[in-house]
Write a protein that holds these residues in place. Structure first.
Motif, PDB file in Angstrom:
ATOM      1  N   TRP A   1       0.839  -1.199   0.000  1.00  0.00           N
ATOM      2  CA  TRP A   1       0.000   0.000   0.000  1.00  0.00           C
ATOM      3  C   TRP A   1       0.875   1.250   0.000  1.00  0.00           C
ATOM      4  O   TRP A   1       0.552   2.242  -0.653  1.00  0.00           O
ATOM      5  CB  TRP A   1      -0.950  -0.011   1.196  1.00  0.00           C
ATOM      6  CG  TRP A   1      -2.145   0.862   0.976  1.00  0.00           C
ATOM      7  CD1 TRP A   1      -2.431   2.014   1.643  1.00  0.00           C
ATOM      8  CD2 TRP A   1      -3.186   0.664   0.020  1.00  0.00           C
ATOM      9  NE1 TRP A   1      -3.605   2.550   1.155  1.00  0.00           N
ATOM     10  CE2 TRP A   1      -4.084   1.744   0.159  1.00  0.00           C
ATOM     11  CE3 TRP A   1      -3.447  -0.304  -0.941  1.00  0.00           C
ATOM     12  CZ2 TRP A   1      -5.229   1.873  -0.622  1.00  0.00           C
ATOM     13  CZ3 TRP A   1      -4.585  -0.175  -1.721  1.00  0.00           C
ATOM     14  CH2 TRP A   1      -5.458   0.898  -1.559  1.00  0.00           C
ATOM     15  N   GLY A   2       1.991   1.187   0.706  1.00  0.00           N
ATOM     16  CA  GLY A   2       2.948   2.291   0.682  1.00  0.00           C
ATOM     17  C   GLY A   2       3.526   2.505  -0.700  1.00  0.00           C
ATOM     18  O   GLY A   2       3.680   3.638  -1.163  1.00  0.00           O
ATOM     19  N   GLU A   3       3.861   1.406  -1.388  1.00  0.00           N
ATOM     20  CA  GLU A   3       4.388   1.503  -2.749  1.00  0.00           C
ATOM     21  C   GLU A   3       3.342   2.086  -3.696  1.00  0.00           C
ATOM     22  O   GLU A   3       3.653   2.933  -4.536  1.00  0.00           O
ATOM     23  CB  GLU A   3       4.831   0.124  -3.242  1.00  0.00           C
ATOM     24  CG  GLU A   3       6.038  -0.422  -2.513  1.00  0.00           C
ATOM     25  CD  GLU A   3       6.292  -1.897  -2.797  1.00  0.00           C
ATOM     26  OE1 GLU A   3       5.542  -2.505  -3.594  1.00  0.00           O
ATOM     27  OE2 GLU A   3       7.239  -2.443  -2.220  1.00  0.00           O
TER      28      GLU A   3
ATOM     29  N   VAL B   1       1.349   9.992  -3.171  1.00  0.00           N
ATOM     30  CA  VAL B   1       1.196  10.092  -1.715  1.00  0.00           C
ATOM     31  C   VAL B   1       2.483   9.585  -1.080  1.00  0.00           C
ATOM     32  O   VAL B   1       3.037   8.573  -1.512  1.00  0.00           O
ATOM     33  CB  VAL B   1      -0.004   9.240  -1.241  1.00  0.00           C
ATOM     34  CG1 VAL B   1      -0.119   9.244   0.274  1.00  0.00           C
ATOM     35  CG2 VAL B   1      -1.292   9.715  -1.893  1.00  0.00           C
ATOM     36  N   ASN B   2       2.942  10.269  -0.059  1.00  0.00           N
ATOM     37  CA  ASN B   2       4.134   9.846   0.660  1.00  0.00           C
ATOM     38  C   ASN B   2       3.976   8.394   1.122  1.00  0.00           C
ATOM     39  O   ASN B   2       2.927   7.999   1.642  1.00  0.00           O
ATOM     40  CB  ASN B   2       4.328  10.783   1.856  1.00  0.00           C
ATOM     41  CG  ASN B   2       5.502  10.415   2.705  1.00  0.00           C
ATOM     42  OD1 ASN B   2       5.473   9.419   3.416  1.00  0.00           O
ATOM     43  ND2 ASN B   2       6.523  11.237   2.648  1.00  0.00           N
ATOM     44  N   ARG B   3       5.018   7.614   0.956  1.00  0.00           N
ATOM     45  CA  ARG B   3       4.998   6.184   1.293  1.00  0.00           C
ATOM     46  C   ARG B   3       4.594   5.949   2.755  1.00  0.00           C
ATOM     47  O   ARG B   3       3.777   5.092   3.054  1.00  0.00           O
ATOM     48  CB  ARG B   3       6.365   5.562   1.019  1.00  0.00           C
ATOM     49  CG  ARG B   3       6.455   4.087   1.325  1.00  0.00           C
ATOM     50  CD  ARG B   3       7.867   3.566   1.082  1.00  0.00           C
ATOM     51  NE  ARG B   3       8.405   3.973  -0.200  1.00  0.00           N
ATOM     52  CZ  ARG B   3       8.342   3.225  -1.308  1.00  0.00           C
ATOM     53  NH1 ARG B   3       7.809   2.038  -1.277  1.00  0.00           N
ATOM     54  NH2 ARG B   3       8.853   3.668  -2.438  1.00  0.00           N
ATOM     55  N   SER B   4       5.159   6.733   3.673  1.00  0.00           N
ATOM     56  CA  SER B   4       4.833   6.566   5.094  1.00  0.00           C
ATOM     57  C   SER B   4       3.370   6.870   5.373  1.00  0.00           C
ATOM     58  O   SER B   4       2.728   6.178   6.165  1.00  0.00           O
ATOM     59  CB  SER B   4       5.711   7.476   5.960  1.00  0.00           C
ATOM     60  OG  SER B   4       7.060   7.121   5.838  1.00  0.00           O
ATOM     61  N   VAL B   5       2.844   7.887   4.730  1.00  0.00           N
ATOM     62  CA  VAL B   5       1.430   8.242   4.904  1.00  0.00           C
ATOM     63  C   VAL B   5       0.557   7.064   4.481  1.00  0.00           C
ATOM     64  O   VAL B   5      -0.366   6.665   5.200  1.00  0.00           O
ATOM     65  CB  VAL B   5       1.076   9.512   4.094  1.00  0.00           C
ATOM     66  CG1 VAL B   5      -0.422   9.764   4.090  1.00  0.00           C
ATOM     67  CG2 VAL B   5       1.823  10.715   4.644  1.00  0.00           C
ATOM     68  N   ALA B   6       0.849   6.498   3.327  1.00  0.00           N
ATOM     69  CA  ALA B   6       0.062   5.375   2.826  1.00  0.00           C
ATOM     70  C   ALA B   6       0.211   4.144   3.728  1.00  0.00           C
ATOM     71  O   ALA B   6      -0.769   3.438   4.002  1.00  0.00           O
ATOM     72  CB  ALA B   6       0.473   5.038   1.393  1.00  0.00           C
TER      73      ALA B   6
ATOM     74  N   ILE C   1       9.469   3.435  11.729  1.00  0.00           N
ATOM     75  CA  ILE C   1       9.716   4.756  11.161  1.00  0.00           C
ATOM     76  C   ILE C   1       9.778   5.762  12.309  1.00  0.00           C
ATOM     77  O   ILE C   1       9.278   5.525  13.404  1.00  0.00           O
ATOM     78  CB  ILE C   1       8.652   5.169  10.117  1.00  0.00           C
ATOM     79  CG1 ILE C   1       7.235   5.128  10.686  1.00  0.00           C
ATOM     80  CG2 ILE C   1       8.738   4.299   8.891  1.00  0.00           C
ATOM     81  CD1 ILE C   1       6.172   5.563   9.687  1.00  0.00           C
ATOM     82  N   ALA C   2      10.404   6.885  12.057  1.00  0.00           N
ATOM     83  CA  ALA C   2      10.620   7.901  13.083  1.00  0.00           C
ATOM     84  C   ALA C   2       9.299   8.450  13.598  1.00  0.00           C
ATOM     85  O   ALA C   2       8.339   8.632  12.839  1.00  0.00           O
ATOM     86  CB  ALA C   2      11.474   9.038  12.517  1.00  0.00           C
TER      87      ALA C   2
END
Length: 177
Positions: free
Chosen positions: A14-16, A23-28, A52-53
């Motif tokens: 989903w991130g990819e 959309v930013n990978r982390s957001v997704a 992730i941070a």
């Protein structure tokens, strides 16, 4: 939160996909994690689960909230903020489409309308170019109107409409082939 292998693959993919959609990978990934979670999660749990941070989680959660895709909730006996997302796929899809329409289509309609009016008034603009701009304006305007009508339909009706597929053409009198 412990992720099974299929859950992990879902979140990563989903991130990819989010990255491909702008959309930013982390957001997704955070949205996918919240979607799969049976309960609201704290920012710390999200950061630990996705490795992730914490600052990235905070920024991503604000973006998800801005899109209407995540909300903060409070859990009895816990002072920390928890986050959750809608679990109904249709509501999620409609939220995304509505946000994209507001951010991308609506401003474009205004600009295109101005371009078409200026092109009509400008004798140096070739008529075929003005007509093509107008065609795009009409297409986006019609699509926007269609969406405004469809978004009010209940999800079960939307599902039936989508499943009709090409049968709609027969309904409106078009023959296939």
């Amino acid at each position: 939160m412990e992720l099974t292998r299929p859950m992990e693959r879902y979140v990563v993919h989903w991130g990819e996909m989010g990255a491909r959609w702008g959309v930013n990978r982390s957001v997704a990934q955070i949205h996918a994690l919240l979607y799969l979670s049976a309960r609201p999660l704290t920012a710390e749990e999200i950061a630990d689960t996705l490795s992730i941070a914490r600052s990235n989680v905070s920024t991503s959660l604000k973006e998800l909230q801005g899109w209407g895709l995540a909300s903060m909730v409070h859990v009895l006996g816990d002072r920390r903020d928890h986050f959750e997302t809608e679990k109904d796929v249709w509501k999620i899809a409609l939220t995304i489409v509505e946000q994209r329409k507001q951010r991308e289509i609506d401003p474009t309609l205004g600009t295109l309308a101005q371009c078409v009016e200026e092109a009509k008034a400008d004798p140096a603009t070739p008529r075929d170019a003005a007509e093509r701009m107008n065609a795009v304006l009409e297409f986006l305007g019609t699509t926007s109107l269609w969406y405004d009508q469809v978004k009010t339909l209940p999800p079960p009706v939307l599902m039936k409409l989508v499943k009709l597929g090409a049968k709609v053409a027969r309904f409106v009198g078009l023959k296939r082939g």
